[in-house]
Scaffold this motif. Structure first.
Motif, PDB file in Angstrom:
ATOM      1  N   THR A  16      12.911  -1.413  -3.974  1.00 19.01           N
ATOM      2  CA  THR A  16      13.941  -2.153  -4.704  1.00 19.01           C
ATOM      3  C   THR A  16      14.774  -3.048  -3.798  1.00 19.01           C
ATOM      4  O   THR A  16      15.399  -3.996  -4.265  1.00 19.01           O
ATOM      5  CB  THR A  16      14.886  -1.196  -5.463  1.00 19.01           C
ATOM      6  OG1 THR A  16      15.463  -0.264  -4.539  1.00 19.01           O
ATOM      7  CG2 THR A  16      14.126  -0.435  -6.542  1.00 19.01           C
ATOM      8  N   ASN A  17      14.780  -2.752  -2.501  1.00 20.88           N
ATOM      9  CA  ASN A  17      15.542  -3.583  -1.572  1.00 20.88           C
ATOM     10  C   ASN A  17      14.675  -4.576  -0.810  1.00 20.88           C
ATOM     11  O   ASN A  17      15.140  -5.218   0.129  1.00 20.88           O
ATOM     12  CB  ASN A  17      16.323  -2.711  -0.597  1.00 20.88           C
ATOM     13  CG  ASN A  17      17.502  -2.039  -1.260  1.00 20.88           C
ATOM     14  OD1 ASN A  17      18.439  -2.685  -1.702  1.00 20.88           O
ATOM     15  ND2 ASN A  17      17.442  -0.724  -1.366  1.00 20.88           N
ATOM     16  N   GLY A  18      13.410  -4.710  -1.228  1.00 23.14           N
ATOM     17  CA  GLY A  18      12.574  -5.775  -0.705  1.00 23.14           C
ATOM     18  C   GLY A  18      11.858  -5.505   0.595  1.00 23.14           C
ATOM     19  O   GLY A  18      11.283  -6.426   1.187  1.00 23.14           O
ATOM     20  N   ASP A  19      11.864  -4.255   1.075  1.00 21.15           N
ATOM     21  CA  ASP A  19      11.114  -3.959   2.294  1.00 21.15           C
ATOM     22  C   ASP A  19       9.621  -4.170   2.064  1.00 21.15           C
ATOM     23  O   ASP A  19       8.888  -4.557   2.983  1.00 21.15           O
ATOM     24  CB  ASP A  19      11.366  -2.514   2.736  1.00 21.15           C
ATOM     25  CG  ASP A  19      12.770  -2.329   3.299  1.00 21.15           C
ATOM     26  OD1 ASP A  19      13.573  -3.269   3.181  1.00 21.15           O
ATOM     27  OD2 ASP A  19      13.056  -1.257   3.845  1.00 21.15           O
ATOM     28  N   TYR A  20       9.166  -3.876   0.851  1.00 18.49           N
ATOM     29  CA  TYR A  20       7.795  -4.159   0.447  1.00 18.49           C
ATOM     30  C   TYR A  20       7.834  -5.262  -0.611  1.00 18.49           C
ATOM     31  O   TYR A  20       8.467  -5.109  -1.648  1.00 18.49           O
ATOM     32  CB  TYR A  20       7.119  -2.917  -0.141  1.00 18.49           C
ATOM     33  CG  TYR A  20       7.053  -1.738   0.813  1.00 18.49           C
ATOM     34  CD1 TYR A  20       6.583  -1.885   2.116  1.00 18.49           C
ATOM     35  CD2 TYR A  20       7.465  -0.469   0.405  1.00 18.49           C
ATOM     36  CE1 TYR A  20       6.516  -0.802   2.985  1.00 18.49           C
ATOM     37  CE2 TYR A  20       7.407   0.617   1.267  1.00 18.49           C
ATOM     38  CZ  TYR A  20       6.927   0.443   2.551  1.00 18.49           C
ATOM     39  OH  TYR A  20       6.872   1.513   3.402  1.00 18.49           O
ATOM     40  N   GLU A  21       7.179  -6.365  -0.348  1.00 21.78           N
ATOM     41  CA  GLU A  21       7.210  -7.511  -1.255  1.00 21.78           C
ATOM     42  C   GLU A  21       6.451  -7.213  -2.544  1.00 21.78           C
ATOM     43  O   GLU A  21       5.486  -6.436  -2.532  1.00 21.78           O
ATOM     44  CB  GLU A  21       6.600  -8.739  -0.576  1.00 21.78           C
ATOM     45  CG  GLU A  21       7.372  -9.239   0.637  1.00 21.78           C
ATOM     46  CD  GLU A  21       8.708  -9.832   0.247  1.00 21.78           C
ATOM     47  OE1 GLU A  21       8.822 -10.325  -0.880  1.00 21.78           O
ATOM     48  OE2 GLU A  21       9.638  -9.787   1.071  1.00 21.78           O
ATOM     49  N   PRO A  22       6.855  -7.839  -3.680  1.00 30.38           N
ATOM     50  CA  PRO A  22       6.108  -7.685  -4.936  1.00 30.38           C
ATOM     51  C   PRO A  22       4.644  -8.074  -4.752  1.00 30.38           C
ATOM     52  O   PRO A  22       4.326  -9.049  -4.066  1.00 30.38           O
ATOM     53  CB  PRO A  22       6.825  -8.656  -5.882  1.00 30.38           C
ATOM     54  CG  PRO A  22       8.210  -8.742  -5.336  1.00 30.38           C
ATOM     55  CD  PRO A  22       8.056  -8.663  -3.841  1.00 30.38           C
ATOM     56  N   ASN A  23       3.765  -7.277  -5.324  1.00 31.71           N
ATOM     57  CA  ASN A  23       2.311  -7.473  -5.277  1.00 31.71           C
ATOM     58  C   ASN A  23       1.709  -7.231  -3.892  1.00 31.71           C
ATOM     59  O   ASN A  23       0.523  -7.485  -3.688  1.00 31.71           O
ATOM     60  CB  ASN A  23       1.925  -8.869  -5.773  1.00 31.71           C
ATOM     61  CG  ASN A  23       2.309  -9.087  -7.229  1.00 31.71           C
ATOM     62  OD1 ASN A  23       2.108  -8.210  -8.071  1.00 31.71           O
ATOM     63  ND2 ASN A  23       2.910 -10.231  -7.524  1.00 31.71           N
ATOM     64  N   SER A  24       2.515  -6.747  -2.941  1.00 31.57           N
ATOM     65  CA  SER A  24       1.970  -6.417  -1.630  1.00 31.57           C
ATOM     66  C   SER A  24       1.412  -4.998  -1.660  1.00 31.57           C
ATOM     67  O   SER A  24       1.811  -4.164  -2.469  1.00 31.57           O
ATOM     68  CB  SER A  24       3.033  -6.540  -0.548  1.00 31.57           C
ATOM     69  OG  SER A  24       4.044  -5.554  -0.728  1.00 31.57           O
ATOM     70  N   LYS A  25       0.496  -4.736  -0.760  1.00 30.50           N
ATOM     71  CA  LYS A  25      -0.122  -3.422  -0.683  1.00 30.50           C
ATOM     72  C   LYS A  25       0.726  -2.492   0.164  1.00 30.50           C
ATOM     73  O   LYS A  25       1.209  -2.874   1.230  1.00 30.50           O
ATOM     74  CB  LYS A  25      -1.520  -3.545  -0.073  1.00 30.50           C
ATOM     75  CG  LYS A  25      -2.295  -2.229  -0.013  1.00 30.50           C
ATOM     76  CD  LYS A  25      -3.676  -2.436   0.586  1.00 30.50           C
ATOM     77  CE  LYS A  25      -4.435  -1.123   0.675  1.00 30.50           C
ATOM     78  NZ  LYS A  25      -5.787  -1.310   1.272  1.00 30.50           N
ATOM     79  N   LEU A  26       0.934  -1.281  -0.334  1.00 31.13           N
ATOM     80  CA  LEU A  26       1.643  -0.287   0.459  1.00 31.13           C
ATOM     81  C   LEU A  26       0.770   0.136   1.645  1.00 31.13           C
ATOM     82  O   LEU A  26      -0.454   0.038   1.582  1.00 31.13           O
ATOM     83  CB  LEU A  26       1.972   0.948  -0.385  1.00 31.13           C
ATOM     84  CG  LEU A  26       3.036   0.801  -1.475  1.00 31.13           C
ATOM     85  CD1 LEU A  26       3.194   2.127  -2.214  1.00 31.13           C
ATOM     86  CD2 LEU A  26       4.364   0.377  -0.882  1.00 31.13           C
ATOM     87  N   PRO A  27       1.385   0.608   2.723  1.00 26.69           N
ATOM     88  CA  PRO A  27       0.593   1.122   3.841  1.00 26.69           C
ATOM     89  C   PRO A  27      -0.341   2.236   3.363  1.00 26.69           C
ATOM     90  O   PRO A  27      -0.055   2.904   2.364  1.00 26.69           O
ATOM     91  CB  PRO A  27       1.656   1.660   4.806  1.00 26.69           C
ATOM     92  CG  PRO A  27       2.895   0.881   4.482  1.00 26.69           C
ATOM     93  CD  PRO A  27       2.838   0.655   3.000  1.00 26.69           C
TER      94      PRO A  27
END
Length: 229
Positions: A16-27
């Motif tokens: 929710t705070n943008g550390d992971y961008e929308p549509n990006s793959k999680l580690p």
């Protein structure tokens, strides 16, 4: 709070705070489990809850991805004035001292290790006559994690850009005063760490309050702006 819920709240805050961008793959799960120091079953339980709430989605054989949210994540408008910086310090004084006090009584070995690591980064920077805003923020963020209350961590993450503005300006003022000031600030950080390590909640609270207050006063030269309406 269960371990799976703690992992859920940590990942929720990052998304929710943008550390992971929308549509990006999680580690990958292996990497995330190692980073968060949990087993893969615990991680999968947290990921499943994020999927149920629509924050992530899975692609068969490709892992988990962040879903683009339609509502704005937690956050604040950009810092535009010195008054905004002063307000940010004011707000930090209401949350970080209590987070430090809780961290003193709630931390585990892994959480304390994270605080110590950030302190080591600050020590190296001080020895090199530098001020690192990233290490400074990491130190304060790690303490909110050690408090084991995700609302503190979420608030810090939402304020990250605002806090960094103040830290950067504060760092510039320290550099202009020479190594002595840098060393004084490092000692303030070190004292907070020791109070948390030793389980002294009252001292941790007091030291954190004084540290943020000193930072604010050094930046503003002891002359605060009037914020009356």
């Amino acid at each position: 709070m269960s371990l799976a819920n703690r992992v859920y709240h940590s990942l929720y805050s990052r998304i929710t705070n943008g550390d992971y961008e929308p549509n990006s793959k999680l580690p990958p799960e292996t990497a995330l489990a190692t980073e968060l120091d949990v087993s893969r079953p615990v991680l999968r339980a947290a990921l499943e809850k994020l999927r149920e709430e629509g924050l992530i989605y899975s692609r068969q054989g490709a892992g988990s991805y962040v879903r683009a949210v339609t509502q704005a994540p937690l956050g604040f408008a950009k810092v535009e004035t010195l008054a905004d910086i002063q307000r940010c310090y004011e707000f930090r004084l209401t949350i970080e001292p209590e987070a430090a006090a809780l961290a003193a009584t709630r931390h585990n070995a892994e959480a304390l290790k994270e605080v110590a690591h950030a302190l080591d980064l600050l020590k190296v920077a001080t020895g090199s006559h530098q001020h690192r805003e990233d290490a400074d923020f990491a130190f304060h963020l790690s303490i909110t994690r050690a408090a084991n209350n995700h609302y503190y961590e979420a608030s810090m993450r939402a304020l990250r850009e605002h806090i960094n503005v103040g830290m950067k300006l504060h760092g510039q003022s320290l550099m202009s005063d020479g190594l002595k000031r840098l060393e004084e600030v490092f000692e303030e950080h070190s004292a907070i760490y020791k109070a948390i390590r030793d389980g002294n909640s009252d001292e941790a609270r007091t030291l954190m309050y004084k540290h943020i207050e000193h930072s604010r006063d050094r930046l503003f030269g002891g002359s605060l702006l009037s914020l009356k309406m």
